[in-house]
Design a protein around this motif. Structure first.
Motif, PDB file in Angstrom:
ATOM      1  N   GLN A 362     -34.551  30.730 -35.380  1.00 42.20           N
ATOM      2  CA  GLN A 362     -34.432  31.800 -34.384  1.00 42.20           C
ATOM      3  C   GLN A 362     -34.934  33.088 -35.012  1.00 42.20           C
ATOM      4  O   GLN A 362     -34.873  33.270 -36.218  1.00 42.20           O
ATOM      5  CB  GLN A 362     -32.972  32.012 -33.982  1.00 42.20           C
ATOM      6  CG  GLN A 362     -32.402  30.927 -33.110  1.00 42.20           C
ATOM      7  CD  GLN A 362     -31.000  31.306 -32.664  1.00 42.20           C
ATOM      8  OE1 GLN A 362     -30.036  30.942 -33.297  1.00 42.20           O
ATOM      9  NE2 GLN A 362     -30.905  32.067 -31.585  1.00 42.20           N
ATOM     10  N   ARG A 369     -34.956  39.867 -38.356  1.00 44.27           N
ATOM     11  CA  ARG A 369     -33.742  39.234 -37.841  1.00 44.27           C
ATOM     12  C   ARG A 369     -34.071  37.772 -37.641  1.00 44.27           C
ATOM     13  O   ARG A 369     -35.094  37.437 -37.027  1.00 44.27           O
ATOM     14  CB  ARG A 369     -33.287  39.884 -36.524  1.00 44.27           C
ATOM     15  CG  ARG A 369     -34.289  39.789 -35.420  1.00 44.27           C
ATOM     16  CD  ARG A 369     -33.661  39.910 -34.043  1.00 44.27           C
ATOM     17  NE  ARG A 369     -34.579  39.315 -33.101  1.00 44.27           N
ATOM     18  CZ  ARG A 369     -35.658  39.926 -32.642  1.00 44.27           C
ATOM     19  NH1 ARG A 369     -35.934  41.156 -33.003  1.00 44.27           N
ATOM     20  NH2 ARG A 369     -36.461  39.313 -31.804  1.00 44.27           N
ATOM     21  N   ASN A 387     -29.267  39.648 -40.267  1.00 47.26           N
ATOM     22  CA  ASN A 387     -28.828  40.431 -39.099  1.00 47.26           C
ATOM     23  C   ASN A 387     -28.523  39.570 -37.880  1.00 47.26           C
ATOM     24  O   ASN A 387     -28.710  40.005 -36.739  1.00 47.26           O
ATOM     25  CB  ASN A 387     -29.890  41.475 -38.726  1.00 47.26           C
ATOM     26  CG  ASN A 387     -29.723  42.740 -39.559  1.00 47.26           C
ATOM     27  OD1 ASN A 387     -28.933  42.765 -40.502  1.00 47.26           O
ATOM     28  ND2 ASN A 387     -30.429  43.786 -39.195  1.00 47.26           N
ATOM     29  N   ARG A 388     -28.061  38.375 -38.073  1.00 42.48           N
ATOM     30  CA  ARG A 388     -27.743  37.463 -36.967  1.00 42.48           C
ATOM     31  C   ARG A 388     -26.547  36.584 -37.322  1.00 42.48           C
ATOM     32  O   ARG A 388     -26.525  35.400 -37.011  1.00 42.48           O
ATOM     33  CB  ARG A 388     -28.948  36.560 -36.654  1.00 42.48           C
ATOM     34  CG  ARG A 388     -29.980  37.185 -35.743  1.00 42.48           C
ATOM     35  CD  ARG A 388     -29.357  37.490 -34.398  1.00 42.48           C
ATOM     36  NE  ARG A 388     -30.320  38.048 -33.481  1.00 42.48           N
ATOM     37  CZ  ARG A 388     -30.677  39.319 -33.447  1.00 42.48           C
ATOM     38  NH1 ARG A 388     -30.163  40.171 -34.314  1.00 42.48           N
ATOM     39  NH2 ARG A 388     -31.548  39.756 -32.567  1.00 42.48           N
ATOM     40  N   LYS A 390     -23.666  36.244 -36.205  1.00 40.52           N
ATOM     41  CA  LYS A 390     -22.846  35.639 -35.154  1.00 40.52           C
ATOM     42  C   LYS A 390     -23.377  34.281 -34.702  1.00 40.52           C
ATOM     43  O   LYS A 390     -22.660  33.533 -34.047  1.00 40.52           O
ATOM     44  CB  LYS A 390     -22.743  36.579 -33.957  1.00 40.52           C
ATOM     45  CG  LYS A 390     -21.716  37.674 -34.172  1.00 40.52           C
ATOM     46  CD  LYS A 390     -21.492  38.415 -32.879  1.00 40.52           C
ATOM     47  CE  LYS A 390     -20.859  39.767 -33.111  1.00 40.52           C
ATOM     48  NZ  LYS A 390     -21.181  40.668 -32.007  1.00 40.52           N
ATOM     49  N   TRP A 391     -24.636  34.002 -35.017  1.00 39.23           N
ATOM     50  CA  TRP A 391     -25.146  32.678 -34.632  1.00 39.23           C
ATOM     51  C   TRP A 391     -24.731  31.599 -35.621  1.00 39.23           C
ATOM     52  O   TRP A 391     -24.874  30.410 -35.344  1.00 39.23           O
ATOM     53  CB  TRP A 391     -26.674  32.682 -34.575  1.00 39.23           C
ATOM     54  CG  TRP A 391     -27.280  33.324 -33.373  1.00 39.23           C
ATOM     55  CD1 TRP A 391     -28.234  34.305 -33.372  1.00 39.23           C
ATOM     56  CD2 TRP A 391     -27.036  33.027 -31.990  1.00 39.23           C
ATOM     57  NE1 TRP A 391     -28.576  34.630 -32.087  1.00 39.23           N
ATOM     58  CE2 TRP A 391     -27.863  33.869 -31.222  1.00 39.23           C
ATOM     59  CE3 TRP A 391     -26.182  32.123 -31.329  1.00 39.23           C
ATOM     60  CZ2 TRP A 391     -27.864  33.847 -29.824  1.00 39.23           C
ATOM     61  CZ3 TRP A 391     -26.183  32.099 -29.938  1.00 39.23           C
ATOM     62  CH2 TRP A 391     -27.014  32.958 -29.210  1.00 39.23           C
ATOM     63  N   GLU A 393     -22.098  30.199 -36.790  1.00 38.77           N
ATOM     64  CA  GLU A 393     -21.079  29.189 -36.550  1.00 38.77           C
ATOM     65  C   GLU A 393     -21.690  27.915 -35.964  1.00 38.77           C
ATOM     66  O   GLU A 393     -21.273  26.807 -36.276  1.00 38.77           O
ATOM     67  CB  GLU A 393     -20.014  29.763 -35.615  1.00 38.77           C
ATOM     68  CG  GLU A 393     -18.708  29.024 -35.731  1.00 38.77           C
ATOM     69  CD  GLU A 393     -17.550  29.813 -35.132  1.00 38.77           C
ATOM     70  OE1 GLU A 393     -17.435  31.017 -35.411  1.00 38.77           O
ATOM     71  OE2 GLU A 393     -16.793  29.204 -34.369  1.00 38.77           O
ATOM     72  N   HIS A 394     -22.668  28.116 -35.098  1.00 38.89           N
ATOM     73  CA  HIS A 394     -23.355  26.956 -34.516  1.00 38.89           C
ATOM     74  C   HIS A 394     -24.002  26.113 -35.608  1.00 38.89           C
ATOM     75  O   HIS A 394     -23.886  24.885 -35.617  1.00 38.89           O
ATOM     76  CB  HIS A 394     -24.412  27.444 -33.526  1.00 38.89           C
ATOM     77  CG  HIS A 394     -25.299  26.364 -33.006  1.00 38.89           C
ATOM     78  ND1 HIS A 394     -24.846  25.380 -32.165  1.00 38.89           N
ATOM     79  CD2 HIS A 394     -26.613  26.103 -33.234  1.00 38.89           C
ATOM     80  CE1 HIS A 394     -25.851  24.567 -31.870  1.00 38.89           C
ATOM     81  NE2 HIS A 394     -26.917  24.968 -32.516  1.00 38.89           N
ATOM     82  N   TYR A 395     -24.660  26.789 -36.526  1.00 45.81           N
ATOM     83  CA  TYR A 395     -25.364  26.050 -37.580  1.00 45.81           C
ATOM     84  C   TYR A 395     -24.385  25.435 -38.572  1.00 45.81           C
ATOM     85  O   TYR A 395     -24.648  24.375 -39.142  1.00 45.81           O
ATOM     86  CB  TYR A 395     -26.392  26.965 -38.251  1.00 45.81           C
ATOM     87  CG  TYR A 395     -27.463  27.358 -37.264  1.00 45.81           C
ATOM     88  CD1 TYR A 395     -28.504  26.487 -36.968  1.00 45.81           C
ATOM     89  CD2 TYR A 395     -27.387  28.555 -36.560  1.00 45.81           C
ATOM     90  CE1 TYR A 395     -29.465  26.806 -36.024  1.00 45.81           C
ATOM     91  CE2 TYR A 395     -28.346  28.890 -35.606  1.00 45.81           C
ATOM     92  CZ  TYR A 395     -29.378  28.006 -35.338  1.00 45.81           C
ATOM     93  OH  TYR A 395     -30.316  28.320 -34.388  1.00 45.81           O
ATOM     94  N   ASP A 413     -34.306  33.514 -28.433  1.00 45.76           N
ATOM     95  CA  ASP A 413     -34.945  34.364 -29.432  1.00 45.76           C
ATOM     96  C   ASP A 413     -35.755  33.546 -30.430  1.00 45.76           C
ATOM     97  O   ASP A 413     -35.635  33.685 -31.633  1.00 45.76           O
ATOM     98  CB  ASP A 413     -33.887  35.201 -30.173  1.00 45.76           C
ATOM     99  CG  ASP A 413     -34.530  36.329 -30.972  1.00 45.76           C
ATOM    100  OD1 ASP A 413     -35.727  36.610 -30.742  1.00 45.76           O
ATOM    101  OD2 ASP A 413     -33.846  36.908 -31.824  1.00 45.76           O
TER     102      ASP A 413
END
Lengths: 455, 403
Positions: A362, A369, A387-388, A390-391, A393-395, A413
């Motif tokens: 992404q 980012r 700078n990302r 918050k994503w 947790e998915h990974y 994105d």
């Protein structure tokens, strides 16, 4: 189970993050016996991440980074005293001040120290510093306050990069010397290493990769400059040696434990192995100094110098110290760490060095980012965000479930993703070595000899 | 006539007072496809995974078949709550600059004194009364006063703001019926009016900086630059509505819940230090936002063994996840000392509630100030009359009486 696990004497060697959290957990879980914490530094436990960030920027003083305590631990604190060894038969910790601390159970949480500059005379020059402790940070911040003409940072790992970032934010000239091809490459591999190199240069860092510092020059006992392996030289008033950490295990020589330069080997329940690979049941290990098998990474023995690992492992160790066999827990948390530098937040889950490929899943390197996802033999093993966060947790879930690599399509994105490329990390097979050395932490340069203790 | 789908029953106003048994049914059924092609998810772990899944869009335009109302709504530019990264992230960063860390780390803490004073003034106004409407006399005026001060909206305009907000919230009601069209249109009109109002207000501060957020948004610029006029109107509208509407329900639900649980009430009164944890439990037990109705997968995804196709409406039932027994022990019990309480009261993931720190502080202060006063009071109507929206769920009035 008898009550004795809740009584008796527990000694914790190491009074930093892991030691403190373990002590708190012991009390939380009902340990009512005597508890002693031994710390080499004279300070109560403090938090290290701000030392290379807010403290160097002058936003927080090095005195104000004490760790918040979760509860009263009702312990005896032996601070400013080093542990010099263990008498495994008498079950005593030997201290530098001559005291012998008897224990029924022991937790080793001695962590690491900064690797010193190899030339003692050069290391002794005024202006040559390392950064690991509160006192180190205090000294470095003072130097930066004085407005040096140029700072030399030796080593562009996370600590070195954060120091360089703080210098630039303060408007100081800084040269970074890195032996590898790029900053952070040892931890994050080639793609993000190249990104970090561009980032540092864009922020005005004089970044020199593929070079080593061959000499630190001095005059009248003060640092004046440095010479590099490519023949170039610079003038500098301050040099920070950021060449990684050394595990504090020397004091365990002769203890009979599987302790060496790679750490103290322990099982998934934080119980230390002895030098023959037999697990102990009264000596536990946690934090940076521990070396433990991780199921997500093919049970390789990992040592992690991560804040979150110290907390999680200390909690598991403490729980297991007061729990009978069936109630014990394994230390399984997915490794994670973060850094902030040059205005960016970098966060990692999994083990990026345990990979053969990497893909930008992404965002975009150009935009600063992104999520970089790492794979090893077709499964996801790590992810790093810039700078990302918050994503992530998915990974992390993809790592935990050994999801196929590269991840499927459809993420928001998605700007300049391409096919996966080589992750350019050291071959994961070499993360650890064969079973003959996995436990002791020593390279196979000597034969194991059986030593009989106490008779 | 076809039997009502589960979603229709959940949104049916008759079930507003207690939707929780329907949520239990939803969790029992697993991921459920409704007759209209939408998918409902009500289990904690599945919701958590979807909230963090980068393949789940918050943008209506990702739907294969957007409905009429959506199409009309999309003639207006969406605010960041309805956008995906990178646009969402850019707008949210700009809005965060004058609101929270790293740029304005003290902003919310500094409101502590103001919020306490406002709470005490409101309590003083009904001290001695035998009958109080918690909504009108306390839970509504407190957060609306705070958000207006923070944004820089004149207090005398609160009645207009309340009317617009009510029209907008009512349009989030999915109950079909003759007046649905009308409600939708009224909601859109209100949104336009509020956006124009806030745009003009902010425009007037351009070049004349004051201490408020609207002023900061038009006068200060960070690395992401400034909002365009259209973005500013959408963002300010979002901040104003979301900045108080949900907190009204949270505070009201708090009073309702504590009056229903005298033991917890007494415990908190004796030990005010428990309040932060009690508010977290409240966010789990009676959250102000019950569902996220506008998510859409950007690819075919698998959720608990069911394939949800790309472009299908995906509805995440947060309040149901909060009561999932696979995640929370004894989930239907209100336990103000609950540990390990990672609820969905503020959602999770990249759209995690922007104003959460403010809502927490307001609710902690509001309930803390009100508690000692509530001792002699009881609920007049239980359940109380609810507002229409099944999404932003809360009592319309909460009458309490002395004795």
């Amino acid at each position: 189970m008898s009550g004795e696990r809740y009584d008796g004497r527990i000694v914790v060697v190491g009074a930093s993050l892991a030691g403190l959290r373990a002590a708190e957990t012991l009390r939380d879980e009902g340990f009512a016996g005597s508890l002693t914490l031994v710390g080499e530094e004279p300070h109560l436990p403090y938090d290290r991440p701000p030392l290379s960030k807010q403290v160097l920027l002058g936003r927080v003083s090095a005195q104000d980074v004490g760790l918040p305590s979760r509860r009263d631990v009702d312990a005896r604190w032996k601070l400013g005293v080093r542990a010099r060894g263990i008498d495994p038969v008498a079950k005593q910790v030997l201290l530098d001040d001559g005291e012998r601390l008897p224990f029924d159970r022991l937790l080793i949480a001695t962590g690491t120290r900064a690797r010193a500059w190899p030339d003692p005379a050069e290391a002794a020059l005024d202006g040559v510093l390392t950064l690991r402790t509160r006192d180190d940070a205090d000294r470095l911040a003072e130097r930066l306050d004085a407005g040096p003409r140029r700072v030399l940072v030796i080593g562009a790992g996370f600590t070195g990069s954060e120091i360089a970032s703080a210098c630039r934010e303060r408007g100081l000239e800084v040269t970074v010397a890195e032996r590898g091809p790029a900053p952070l490459v040892g931890a994050l591999g080639g793609t993000l290493g190249a990104f970090a190199a561009r980032l540092q240069r864009a922020h005005g860092v004089d970044l020199r990769c593929g070079v080593t510092v061959t000499a630190l020059n001095g005059g009248n006992g003060r640092l004046t400059g440095a010479e590099f392996s490519d023949g170039s030289r610079i003038e500098a008033d301050v040099a920070v040696v950021a060449l990684g950490a050394v595990r504090n295990t020397e004091w365990l020589a002769g203890s009979g434990l599987a302790a060496g330069p790679r750490g103290v080997a322990c099982d998934a329940g934080c119980r230390a192995f002895d030098m023959y690979g037999i697990v102990t049941d009264d000596v536990f290990v946690a934090g940076d100094v521990a070396r433990f098998p991780h199921p997500l990474f093919e049970y390789q023995m990992l040592s992690l110098e991560h804040w979150g690992n110290a907390v999680a492992q200390a909690e598991v160790a403490a729980h297991n110290m007061v729990s009978p066999g069936p109630r014990r827990r394994p230390h399984l948390t997915v490794p994670a760490f973060w850094s902030s530098q040059f205005g960016l937040n970098i966060k990692s889950v999994g083990v990026p060095t345990f990979s053969d490929q990497v893909v930008i899943a992404q965002g975009s390197l150009r935009e600063g980012r992104l999520i970089a996802v790492y794979g090893y033999r077709g499964r996801v093993t790590a992810a790093v965000s810039v700078n990302r966060a918050k994503w992530l947790e998915h990974y992390q879930h993809l790592i935990e479930t050994a999801a196929p690599f590269p991840p499927g399509p459809g993420a928001a994105d998605l700007l300049d993703t391409g096919p996966p490329v080589s992750s350019d990390v050291p071959d994961p097979q070499h993360l650890s070595h064969g079973p003959t050395v996995a436990l002791t932490g020593h390279l196979p340069d000597r034969r194991l000899t059986l030593v009989r203790q106490g008779d | 006539m076809q039997p009502d789908t589960l979603f229709q029953r959940i949104t049916d106003y008759a079930n507003r007072a207690d939707p929780y048994p329907l949520y239990a049914e939803l969790r029992e059924n697993g991921v459920t496809r409704q007759d209209d092609g939408s998918y409902l998810v009500g289990t904690y772990h599945e919701i958590a995974a979807l909230l963090h899944d980068p393949r789940i869009s918050s943008d209506y335009r990702s739907r294969t078949h957007p409905d009429e109302a959506m199409i009309r709504r999309n003639e207006r530019p969406p605010s960041f709550i309805g956008l995906d990264d990178p646009e969402h992230d850019r707008l949210r960063r700009i809005a965060m600059r004058p609101f929270g860390p790293p740029h304005s780390p003290g902003r919310i803490d500094e409101l502590h004194g103001d919020i306490t004073r406002i709470a005490e003034e409101l309590i003083d106004a009904f001290r001695g009364a035998d009958r109080i409407d918690i909504v009108d006399e306390f839970a509504y005026p407190l957060p609306v006063t705070v958000i207006c001060r923070l944004l820089g909206v004149p207090h005398e305009d609160v009645p207009r703001i309340r009317a617009w907000t009510n029209a907008i919230i009512d349009s989030f009601d999915f109950t079909p019926g003759a007046d649905q069209e009308k409600r939708q249109q009224a909601g859109l009109d209100a949104r336009d009016a509020m956006a124009r109002y806030l745009g003009e207000l902010a425009g007037g501060r351009r070049g004349h900086p004051s201490e408020d957020m609207l002023s900061a948004l038009v006068n200060d610029a960070g690395p992401e630059g400034r909002l365009t006029d259209v973005e500013l109107m959408a963002t300010a509208t979002l901040l104003l509505i979301a900045g108080h509407e949900t907190t009204v329900n949270l505070i009201t639900n708090g009073v309702l819940t504590l009056l229903r649980h005298p033991d917890a009430h007494k415990r908190l009164r004796d030990e005010p230090g428990l309040m932060p944890r009690a508010v977290e439990e409240l966010l789990r037990y009676e959250p102000p936002v019950h569902m996220l109705p506008q998510r859409t997968p950007l690819a075919d995804i698998e959720v608990a063994g069911v394939t949800v196709p790309k472009g299908a409406p995906l509805i995440l039932m947060l309040a149901s996840g909060n009561r999932d027994p696979l995640r929370f022990d004894d989930p239907d019990r209100f336990d103000p000392e609950r540990e390990d309480n990672q609820h969905f009261g503020f959602g999770s993931g990249i759209h995690n509630c922007f104003g959460a720190p403010l809502a927490r502080l307001e609710t902690q202060i509001a309930l803390g100030a009100l508690l000692p006063y509530l001792d002699d009071f009881h609920l007049l109507d239980d359940p109380p009359p609810y507002r229409r929206s099944p999404l932003l769920r809360g009592p319309r009035h909460l009458l309490i009486a002395r004795g």
